[in-house]
Design an enzyme around this catalytic site. Structure first.
Site: not given
Length: 874
Positions: A799-800
């Site tokens: 999620d980065s």
């Protein structure tokens, strides 16, 4: 060099010299893994812990059932009253569980299996271990409180010697236990009998003369030793040969990793290494199905994305490496999140002030301590114990830093290197090597930069670089403009850090000190060269609690979506702070009440657990902020329960009460009771903030419950075509546990069902696995869309999302449009998912189900709003 190997690189113009170096490196990985495995086996053998080896554990598991059966048969026959002398082992074993007897016998014998130990010594040791078990059983029966106290004390300690010492000490201190120690001859006869039964029932061992090379006379005999049988010896050698090549010491490659074109064979090239699987699993049927789907063209985005990550060239950020290595070598710890390289020093001698760490670790007494009073000595020992515990807790951290820096040193002079990647069963992408990876610790990520670099080109790229720097410092709860302004305001300090990071230590105050140091060096380059500066720093943008973002998107949850930045706003929303504010208001309301009538009781008890008003007034003296609620909120979409909420709340409260400034608990209240009161408020506050996420989790678990009734795993397809199979297998064996704390699950012939579902795990894991499969799909689709727009360097961590500063604006737009595309359709994704996973459920099971789970309804969120939300990923 093979023709196929040359063909793999003909299109990429990799020099033969580099190919040769790569093959040598992979051979080194192979040999280092083999050497490490065999060295660990030898270490365990030398420690008389051969039962801890991979083959030792297998032998114990296989041998318990037949040996336990032989012990039962022996005891039954001996007690039947037949003719002959009654073996003394019958009385010594009376009342013991045969599984425990078998476990102790096998573990003790296997611990000395290949060391040529004399039979008599093994037999006596087995007898003593059985005696210890009987003594501790006696302690449990006659002094239960002391036994339970010591069991709690040894919990979590892996050293058998330590546990044995503690429990034997407890036995010696007990005044209510009367146990006559066994003479050695009894231990010898008992051990010999059990060895005899083990030889007959398992075939693992044999008794053989121990030749010492000397000459014996006609009337002299060689002593006997316990040795592995010929068949077992062959099996061990075969096992070591196969197992030693299974775990290479994977490292980055010097050439682009072998692309994935099927379900196996990507990543590395060295023929002797076991081929990697695309998905980390040993399920051959699943891999075959995956391969068929790939070959039929069902998962193009999956292969395109993972190969793009593999093709990203990396290099060591030399200035960051030099600072990190210097601080690791020349400081005493506490610098930039680094513990001391050799551990924290013990408190100085309170008499002479000498540093006695080295003498204490070498078990050399320090004379000054003998002259202290009992109270002074206890005080020093308490302080020393805290340091020792601190060293134990940070040992893995120290090891990780050492290995990370060692790898950085190995690759620091390489122009470029690459990372092979694999998928887990949900589709999440992971780097194969450990420690120094783009998905590693803050230090690990800061030590890496893109190998090629790209000019900033315009002020938009400069702004994204500044936003990244502000984020790493911890200034990430303000608008993007304010983050940019913050960097401009601190520009002189940033330049000073870049010029001399050793004396200008401001960077060490950052939330991510190593990431911020890397930024300071990069920003300094921009200040010198302007827009022509070639930036190689990965600029990352992170989702806000991405699991909750996904649940809020698929169920159109306007309330939860607003809290996790799905909606446009002038400033970022902080869901952890939102929950903390609700908790604080609830505490203030409780604190305003009268204490009378505020007592809470356990069920069936007339003694209050706590008083709500007293608890609230006490807690309001502590910092009720986002740090208090962060972990509880963060784990919610990944299967968080009230129990986990209570556990994290209790950990936070311990930090407050036992921290640098200790806080006294309210009179008559335990820490656990106060934590439970607070956890209930946190749980309610979370529920009122992320309503739809709770509904989604309940629905997912209810569907998993129906699949459990049908004895079916959960199988579904993600939006990019990846086939997920959630199949947690249950080891439905018997657990044998000794009083000294050893424990083992072994499979029996009737119970070793490899395809039996672990149903509780299937249900509890469905929510995190479902949402992880969706964040993996979003990442894959985003990477593919980036490639089509010319972006080809990626630093991705679930999620980065990271790339060059020059490409960050475009990445920001593409990831938003991708999420809208994936999760913004008219159909309810949970309904589509349930249809797919339930399709295999037989009608007979459905007919017995009272009511099928109801799919949660949509809320009022407009998914298109994500396109204009600056803080969705930022």
């Amino acid at each position: 060099m093979s023709v196929q190997f040359q063909q793999d690189f003909c299109a990429r113009s990799v020099s033969e010299e580099l190919i040769s170096r790569e093959l040598s490196l992979e051979e080194e990985m192979f040999n280092r893994g083999r050497t490490r495995f065999l060295a660990n086996v030898n270490r365990l053998r030398e420690q008389k812990n051969e039962g801890g080896t991979s083959y030792g554990k297998m032998l114990i598991k296989r041998g318990i059932e037949p040996l336990a059966g032989a012990v039962d048969a022996f005891m039954t026959k001996a007690k039947s009253g037949g003719a002959g002398r009654r073996h003394m082992a019958v009385n010594l074993l009376d009342g013991m569980d045969s599984d425990v007897v078998a476990f102790i016998t096998l573990r003790t014998a296997i611990d000395r299996l290949t060391r040529g130990v004399l039979l008599q010594g093994v037999a006596v040791t087995i007898g003593r271990e059985i005696e210890a078990e009987q003594r501790l059983t006696n302690l449990k029966e006659n002094d239960k409180s002391r036994y339970q106290l010591t069991q709690r004390y040894i919990q979590g300690h892996s050293s058998r010697k330590y546990r044995s010492t503690v429990l034997r000490y407890a036995f010696g201190k007990s005044e209510t236990v009367d146990f006559e120690p066994w003479p050695e001859v009894k231990c010898l006869h008992l051990g010999q009998k059990l060895i005899e039964l083990a030889i007959e029932s398992t075939g693992f061992f044999m008794v053989a003369p121990k030749y010492d090379g000397g000459f014996k006379g006609a009337n002299e005999k060689y002593p006997y030793q316990l040795a592995p049988s010929a068949s077992l010896n062959d099996w061990i050698n075969q096992h070591l040969e196969k197992a030693s090549i299974m775990y290479p010491d994977y490292m980055p490659t010097l050439i682009p990793p072998k692309p994935w074109v099927g379900a196996s064979g990507g990543g590395y090239y060295f023929r002797e290494m076991r081929p990697l699987n695309l998905v980390k699993t040993t399920d051959r049927n699943y891999l075959e199905l995956m391969d068929k789907k790939i070959q039929s063209g069902e998962m193009p985005d999956v292969l395109t994305s993972i190969n793009a990550l593999q093709a990203t060239p990396w290099a060591i950020n030399r200035p960051v490496y030099e600072v990190a290595q210097h601080l690791w070598d020349h400081t005493d710890g506490g610098v930039a999140d680094m513990p001391p390289r050799d551990g924290y020093r013990l408190p100085a001698c309170p008499v002479c002030g000498a540093d006695i760490t080295d003498s204490a670790s070498a078990h050399v007494s320090h004379a000054c301590l003998d002259g202290l009073s009992d109270e002074e000595l206890k005080k020093w020992k308490r302080a020393a114990a805290i340091i020792r515990e601190k060293n134990i807790s940070c040992m893995s951290h120290r090891l990780g830093i050492a290995k990370t820096l060692n790898l950085a040193s190995k690759y620091k002079d390489e122009e470029a290197f690459y990372y092979p990647y694999q998928l887990d069963f949900r589709g999440r992408i992971y780097a194969v090597p450990a420690y120094l990876t783009p998905q590693g610790t803050h230090l690990s990520k800061a030590l890496l930069c893109f190998a090629k670099g790209k000019p900033l080109g315009n002020m938009t790229a400069v702004k994204w670089l500044a936003i990244h720097g502000s984020n790493t410092f911890g200034n990430d709860k303000v608008s993007l403009d304010d983050r940019y302004s913050w960097v401009l305001q601190h520009q002189e300090k940033i330049k000073a850090v870049a010029e001399d990071p050793y004396n200008n230590t401001w960077w060490q105050e950052a939330d991510d000190p190593w990431g911020f140091l890397a930024f300071c060096l990069e920003w300094s380059g921009y200040l010198l060269e302007g827009l022509e500066f070639i930036s190689r720093l990965p600029v990352a943008m992170d989702g806000t609690c991405n699991g909750l973002q996904i649940f809020s998107l698929i169920l159109r949850d306007e309330t939860g979506g607003a809290a996790v930045n799905l909606l446009p706003g002038e400033k970022p929303q902080d869901i952890y702070g939102i929950v903390a504010d609700k908790v604080k208001k609830a505490l203030e309301a409780q604190a305003a009440r009268d204490t009378a009538g505020a007592d809470v009781y356990a069920k069936g008890s007339d003694i209050p657990l706590y008083n709500e008003v007293i608890c609230a007034r006490f807690l309001l003296t502590l910092p009720i902020n986002r740090k208090m609620t962060k972990r509880q909120v963060m784990v919610l979409p990944y299967g968080g329960t009230f129990d986990s909420c209570r556990e994290y709340t209790e950990e936070w409260l311990k930090e407050q009460v036992y921290g640098d400034t200790p806080v006294e608990m309210p009179a008559g209240h335990t820490l656990r009771a106060v934590a439970r009161f607070l956890a209930a408020l946190v749980w309610d506050a979370i529920g009122s903030t992320v309503i739809k996420a709770r509904e989604a989790m309940t629905f997912l678990q209810d569907v998993a419950g129906i699949l459990n009734k049908a004895d079916l795993p959960a199988r579904w397809t993600t939006p990019v075509g990846f086939y997920v199979q959630q199949f947690y297998r249950e080891q439905n064996g018997r657990r044998v546990k000794t009083k000294i704390g050893d424990s083992l699950v072994y499979l029996t012939l009737n119970e070793a069902k490899q395809d039996k579902l672990a149903k509780p795990k299937q249900k509890s894991a469905i929510s995190p696995n479902y949402v992880h499969s969706l964040d993996a799909a979003a990442l894959m689709r985003t990477v593919c869309r980036c490639i089509s727009r010319g972006i080809d360097n990626f630093a991705m961590i679930h999620d980065s999302y990271g790339t060059f500063a020059a490409d960050s604006e475009q990445l920001s737009r593409l990831l938003r449009s991708t999420f809208v595309e994936l999760f913004g359709g008219t159909s309810n994704m949970l309904e589509l998912w349930s249809r797919e996973v339930m399709a295999a459920v037989p009608d007979a099971v459905l007919q017995k189900t009272d009511a099928l789970p109801v799919v949660p309804s949509f809320g009022g969120l407009n998914v298109e709003d994500v396109t204009n939300s600056l803080f969705f990923f930022a």
